[in-house]
Design a protein around this motif. Structure first.
Motif, PDB file in Angstrom:
ATOM      1  N   GLN A   1     -47.081 -69.857 -22.831  1.00 54.23           N
ATOM      2  CA  GLN A   1     -48.353 -70.243 -23.444  1.00 54.23           C
ATOM      3  C   GLN A   1     -48.105 -71.371 -24.450  1.00 54.23           C
ATOM      4  O   GLN A   1     -47.187 -71.294 -25.261  1.00 54.23           O
ATOM      5  CB  GLN A   1     -48.970 -69.027 -24.146  1.00 54.23           C
ATOM      6  CG  GLN A   1     -50.406 -69.244 -24.582  1.00 54.23           C
ATOM      7  CD  GLN A   1     -51.035 -67.983 -25.162  1.00 54.23           C
ATOM      8  OE1 GLN A   1     -50.359 -66.972 -25.331  1.00 54.23           O
ATOM      9  NE2 GLN A   1     -52.322 -68.037 -25.452  1.00 54.23           N
TER      10      GLN A   1
ATOM     11  N   LYS B   1     -56.789 -58.427 -22.956  1.00 46.45           N
ATOM     12  CA  LYS B   1     -55.567 -59.202 -23.174  1.00 46.45           C
ATOM     13  C   LYS B   1     -55.330 -60.098 -21.967  1.00 46.45           C
ATOM     14  O   LYS B   1     -55.941 -59.908 -20.915  1.00 46.45           O
ATOM     15  CB  LYS B   1     -54.365 -58.252 -23.349  1.00 46.45           C
ATOM     16  CG  LYS B   1     -54.317 -57.563 -24.717  1.00 46.45           C
ATOM     17  CD  LYS B   1     -52.970 -56.883 -24.952  1.00 46.45           C
ATOM     18  CE  LYS B   1     -52.702 -55.793 -23.927  1.00 46.45           C
ATOM     19  NZ  LYS B   1     -51.476 -55.030 -24.196  1.00 46.45           N
ATOM     20  N   PRO B   2     -54.430 -61.076 -22.089  1.00 48.68           N
ATOM     21  CA  PRO B   2     -54.141 -61.923 -20.927  1.00 48.68           C
ATOM     22  C   PRO B   2     -53.671 -61.079 -19.743  1.00 48.68           C
ATOM     23  O   PRO B   2     -52.921 -60.102 -19.915  1.00 48.68           O
ATOM     24  CB  PRO B   2     -53.019 -62.840 -21.427  1.00 48.68           C
ATOM     25  CG  PRO B   2     -53.206 -62.896 -22.908  1.00 48.68           C
ATOM     26  CD  PRO B   2     -53.706 -61.529 -23.291  1.00 48.68           C
TER      27      PRO B   2
ATOM     28  N   PRO C   1     -47.722 -64.893 -22.202  1.00 47.61           N
ATOM     29  CA  PRO C   1     -48.324 -64.882 -23.551  1.00 47.61           C
ATOM     30  C   PRO C   1     -47.256 -65.054 -24.629  1.00 47.61           C
ATOM     31  O   PRO C   1     -46.131 -64.607 -24.464  1.00 47.61           O
ATOM     32  CB  PRO C   1     -48.950 -63.487 -23.663  1.00 47.61           C
ATOM     33  CG  PRO C   1     -48.967 -62.926 -22.287  1.00 47.61           C
ATOM     34  CD  PRO C   1     -47.879 -63.600 -21.515  1.00 47.61           C
TER      35      PRO C   1
ATOM     36  N   ALA D   1     -53.126 -67.723 -21.670  1.00 50.37           N
ATOM     37  CA  ALA D   1     -52.097 -66.916 -21.014  1.00 50.37           C
ATOM     38  C   ALA D   1     -52.715 -66.101 -19.883  1.00 50.37           C
ATOM     39  O   ALA D   1     -53.905 -65.803 -19.896  1.00 50.37           O
ATOM     40  CB  ALA D   1     -51.435 -65.993 -22.033  1.00 50.37           C
TER      41      ALA D   1
ATOM     42  N   TYR E   1     -51.409 -61.052 -17.632  1.00 50.75           N
ATOM     43  CA  TYR E   1     -50.071 -61.514 -17.239  1.00 50.75           C
ATOM     44  C   TYR E   1     -49.216 -60.365 -16.730  1.00 50.75           C
ATOM     45  O   TYR E   1     -49.148 -59.306 -17.356  1.00 50.75           O
ATOM     46  CB  TYR E   1     -49.384 -62.170 -18.432  1.00 50.75           C
ATOM     47  CG  TYR E   1     -47.944 -62.521 -18.164  1.00 50.75           C
ATOM     48  CD1 TYR E   1     -47.609 -63.733 -17.575  1.00 50.75           C
ATOM     49  CD2 TYR E   1     -46.922 -61.625 -18.471  1.00 50.75           C
ATOM     50  CE1 TYR E   1     -46.288 -64.051 -17.302  1.00 50.75           C
ATOM     51  CE2 TYR E   1     -45.592 -61.938 -18.207  1.00 50.75           C
ATOM     52  CZ  TYR E   1     -45.281 -63.144 -17.619  1.00 50.75           C
ATOM     53  OH  TYR E   1     -43.980 -63.446 -17.349  1.00 50.75           O
TER      54      TYR E   1
END
Lengths: 626, 626
Positions: free
Chosen positions: B552, A188-189, B625, B599, A191
């Motif tokens: 994003q 996943k990103p 994201p 993202a 972040y």
């Protein structure tokens, strides 16, 4: 292109590599490249001047910085002999224009090339490969020093700001780390809010297998990512891999033990000492080999060293240390402190003892912190702004002083500074021939300076940087003998004597190579529905075929073989208005693909001035309108 | 970037240009750039060596060939001081990465840069601009020699293989022509079968207005395409614009009078003489000014000279002539015949008389053919494979001999060859300082050789080319004093004394510049729906803001101002994994735009090593994201 190219000279490559390895294993290099030309004699009168017709004595490979290249210099003339495209397209060579090299570059059209790292065998530069990192996009490239071409680019997931690059004395592994910490998230990103920096951000150490065994077997030496460590969210700067006494260790500098994520120029400079990283990579490898990694994140085996004592240690080092460099015998680990005017020498023996005794100062981020006073051997007052240290073959070390704009020469063992020379100005890295290996060659030192005001003719608001060559062969004092400007900006460089290199002069004709043709009568255009394949040969002074007609919308594939076997007779092929240029060196097959979406008449022509009839070496691509 | 940049120093530019023009008009250059450093003294012992701390005396601007660049050398050291990106992206400077420079490059990411052409005032290099052509994609670029940046790229429609580039003594116009003929069709693909070559294919001469009047008024000197001529389907090679006695004429070499479209290396070498082109451009301009063009094709006014006697003539010249070069006084038009070992000198006076008398040999392709014997003044047996001629300030001419690998020196008027020196090897163009203008400076001659076997340390199957520097100041004999390798391949070069250049050292602070900010407290992030605009300043050692969070899919625009006003302190800004790098020199505002489609957490950092805390000069872009 890399794959194709390697295929082309695999036979020679095997012979050369095996020959070289045998030579090295036997204690000496058996390959002799002494050219017909005389080589340079340096005189006091002419500095680094190499008169026309004479050859340089050494190669220097310098990173091209933001241009994403690897630059080949000759020393002592400091002339640029070849710019090797690595992380950015280069029409001149077709790099990033052929399907193979386009794929290698992916979606990226630049890189921030920093630290060229020469391949070694038994601690000596072997002239096979130069690896180089892209700090901006977290990649490591492999440049083949036989063809002087980039043959692989490896993406390294999970880390950000891939800055350091160092190898062990047999170049089995490459070590790097994250200059900038970031969240590490699988699939996943990555972040996470900056408020959670201390909890959610991690540093990463990455260990790459160079596939040295593959090289020894005559394969292409494809790198693969072995494993990674998660480490505290500091900013890991430079790395050095142990050798001799310190074999099996890898050390990394770090700043920002403060774990700041804003105003770093103030907030990461608060502590008097930063926690740097010491890693036992044999212990880590053992864990990986046993399948005991803690996670697989984005396809990479990851170890959390907090869960496995004996893999990673923290070592406090004075203020915002930048370079870490290990002496040729592996005994002394030398840390340059950006914000403290000293080089701190750590004793490998003491470091190993401290680890063996498990007598730690404390634990931070779940890792043991080694006591500074237990391992420190010396603090050398080299001057202001020390950044990097290199070594010669006479027991001396050289440290660059960014703020002071000087290079300090000091003696291993006595820790005395015996010379200091000014540079112009603000030196970053320095390179001594073989100066990061077990067997330095000495003789030359190049200071890679960041400023050049008034040193060269002015060229507008964007100034070049300066590379300055010092002759180390004249006794205690270093002697400045040459300087050249350079487009911004080489970071690090490696110097290797010419006799250790073994470049190819042509690609051998290989009739079995897929898609190559070796005479005009084999040239053809093959249509399969909307797919058109052209098999072309190029030789002074024609391209065959020189008329190609396709229909608008056809997909065109061209395999172009330079059937010359004479060194130095390269051909290029440009197609007007189709944004295509590729080059084929003697014996090489290159490859172009495009969709003929623009109808009309488009000349194609040889872009290398190859003969008196070079301009007549052209043809027409006709794209018939729908 | 070009537009922005120019705006930034328009004030200075006006002052400098007006000052320079006044100086030139007054008969001398009033601007004096003598630097604080000593300048190079050439000695026999050290050849072209320029010791550290001394400056070169001259600039050389060489085309970067297939790399699409313009390369700035210093002479006599032959050091590359700066590579200026022109037709290809260059992350180092942000060229092709900012929206302005992306737009300038269009869909193309390379060019085949051939003929740098220096701007002149009253027949003397004035140091304002260097124009350069892209043979592959039919473009002409304008490089501003105050900022050393590319400020315009002009697409030239209708012609293919834009090869030559020459200007008049006041640089009002640039002249070029098609090396390759092609169908000329308005508004539709230029497709026609090769069987119809003789009927459907045309050569094109293009005349570009440099907007010199605009420059004089302090504007940016934007080029615009004035008009074109259709001419016979030969292959137009080099051009030279008249001066002095020949003012108002433009001459072009051509090969392939045979009108072949296949096997050109044989089929275009059948005739003993080729028909070259002589053009009266004042007559053509008069027609255009009167609106009497014959057509407008793809937006360009086109003249068919068959319909307007007095504009174009054909002139037979021995075999496949390559270069045509006019002596400084304009009297002698010197044609180098690739396939005949002579330079043919045509007398301007005789040529004008032949035209006035209208006593032609015949008519071909509807154009009058001048009688060779009426205009020929001399045939000089210079040697094998003559390509190009340059002139010095002492009444001598120098011709490159590709096949013979030599440069011949001969005297204007006596037509005697007085020296010949070998080069290594296969010389294409040569450059004498100011050697294509009315006021050559002499002193230096650079031979741009195409081969380099054994001249430099080997670098794999792709060899560099060689540039060799001759000192012309020692009497009759040319003296080889320096040589350097170069990535393939510079074609032509221009040499200008340093004192005639007037580069900027910084961009002046301009608080009224749109989108620039000049202090940290003006830094801001402005959101407007999905559009996020960042106003950033950079200064040692921080980027402000150093934390940016977007969503994003947001479209992000960043204006980044380097608020330093000290020369040599440039900053770069890279964003990890977003394929972005841009640079801002002191006082410059650069501009980045991207869609935040990925993202995650992406460090951004300064890519120019600007201070001891350079690595701490970083920030985080967080892309949240969806």
């Amino acid at each position: 292109m890399g794959v194709l190219k390697f295929g082309r000279y695999k036979g020679i490559a095997i012979a050369v590599i095996i020959g070289l390895l045998i030579g090295v294993a036997g204690g000496k290099f058996t390959w002799d490249s002494t050219p017909a030309q005389t080589t340079a004699q340096v005189s006091a009168a002419s500095g680094g001047f190499v008169p026309p017709g004479q050859l340089d004595t050494d190669y220097m490979f310098a990173s091209g910085g933001q241009a994403g290249t690897l630059i080949t210099y000759g020393l002592p003339s400091m002339r640029i002999i070849k710019t090797i495209p690595v992380f950015a397209p280069d029409a001149r060579t077709g790099f990033g224009f052929t399907p193979e090299t386009k794929k290698m570059l992916g979606d990226l059209s630049w890189g921030d090339a920093h630290h060229p790292t020469m391949s070694q065998t038994q601690g000596t530069y072997d002239g096979n490969f130069c690896w180089i990192n892209d700090k901006a996009n977290n990649r490591i490239a492999q440049v083949d020093l036989r063809s002087f071409t980039t043959t692989q680019i490896l993406n390294v997931p999970n880390l950000m700001g891939l800055h350091s690059l160092s190898t062990d004395p047999d170049s089995k592994y490459l070590f790097t780390a994250s200059e900038y910490s970031a969240p590490v998230v699988d699939g996943k990103p990555n972040y996470a809010p900056l408020e959670s920096y201390k909890d959610s951000y991690y540093g990463i150490v990455s260990v790459v297998d160079t596939n040295k065994a593959g090289v020894q077997a005559g394969q292409s030496g494809k790198m693969n990512l072995d494993y990674e460590l998660i480490v505290p969210p500091y900013d890991y700067d430079l790395a050095s891999v142990g050798k001799g006494a310190s074999a099996g260790l890898a050390v990394f500098t770090a700043y920002n033990s403060e774990e700041a994520s804003t105003d770093l120029e103030k907030n990461s400079a608060k502590f008097d000492r930063d926690l740097t990283l010491v890693m036992d990579y044999n212990a880590a490898q053992k864990l990986i080999d046993a399948g005991q990694q803690d996670a697989v994140i984005n396809g990479v085996k990851v170890i959390d060293p907090r869960k496995h004592p004996g893999i990673a240690y923290l070592l406090p080092i004075p203020k915002n240390p930048h370079g870490v460099d290990i002496s040729p015998d592996g005994q002394w680990i030398c840390y340059s402190s950006k914000l403290d005017p000293v080089v701190t020498v750590v004793s490998t023996e003491k470091l190993k003892k401290a680890i063996a005794n498990q007598d730690y100062a404390t634990t931070t981020w779940g890792l043991p912190v080694i006591k500074y006073q237990d391992v420190q051997e010396a603090q050398i007052p080299v001057g202001v702004g020390p950044l990097h240290t290199q070594f010669d073959d006479q027991g001396y070390a050289y440290t660059s002083l960014f703020v002071e704009s000087a290079v300090a020469k000091w003696q291993l063992g006595t820790w005395k500074v015996i010379d200091k020379e000014s540079v112009n100005y603000n030196v970053g890295h320095i390179a001594v021939a073989g100066g990061d290996s077990m067997h330095p060659f000495g003789h030359w030192l190049v200071a890679l300076d960041k400023m050049s005001l008034n040193r060269f003719l002015p060229v507008g608001p964007g100034y070049p940087v300066t590379e300055q060559l010092f002759d180390l062969s004249g006794g205690a004092k270093m002697k400045l003998i040459n300087e050249v400007p350079s487009d911004r900006e080489p970071h690090y460089a490696s110097i290797i004597p010419a006799k250790l290199m073994h470049p190819l002069s042509i690609y051998q004709k290989d009739a079995s190579r897929p898609n190559s043709i070796w005479s005009d009568d084999q040239a053809k255009v093959v249509r399969n529905g909307k797919d058109v394949t052209v098999y072309m040969d190029v030789v002074r002074s024609h391209l065959t075929p020189d008329q190609i007609e396709v229909n608008q919308g056809d997909h065109v594939t061209m395999y172009i073989t330079n059937i010359e076997q004479q060194p130095n007779v390269s051909h290029g092929i440009a197609i007007s208005d189709y944004n295509i240029n590729a080059a084929a060196d003697p014996g090489e097959t290159t490859h172009i693909e495009f969709t003929a979406d623009k109808a009309g008449t488009f000349p194609y022509y040889c872009t290398d001035f190859c003969s008196a009839l070079h301009e007549e070496m052209m043809g027409y691509l006709l794209v018939k309108p729908n």
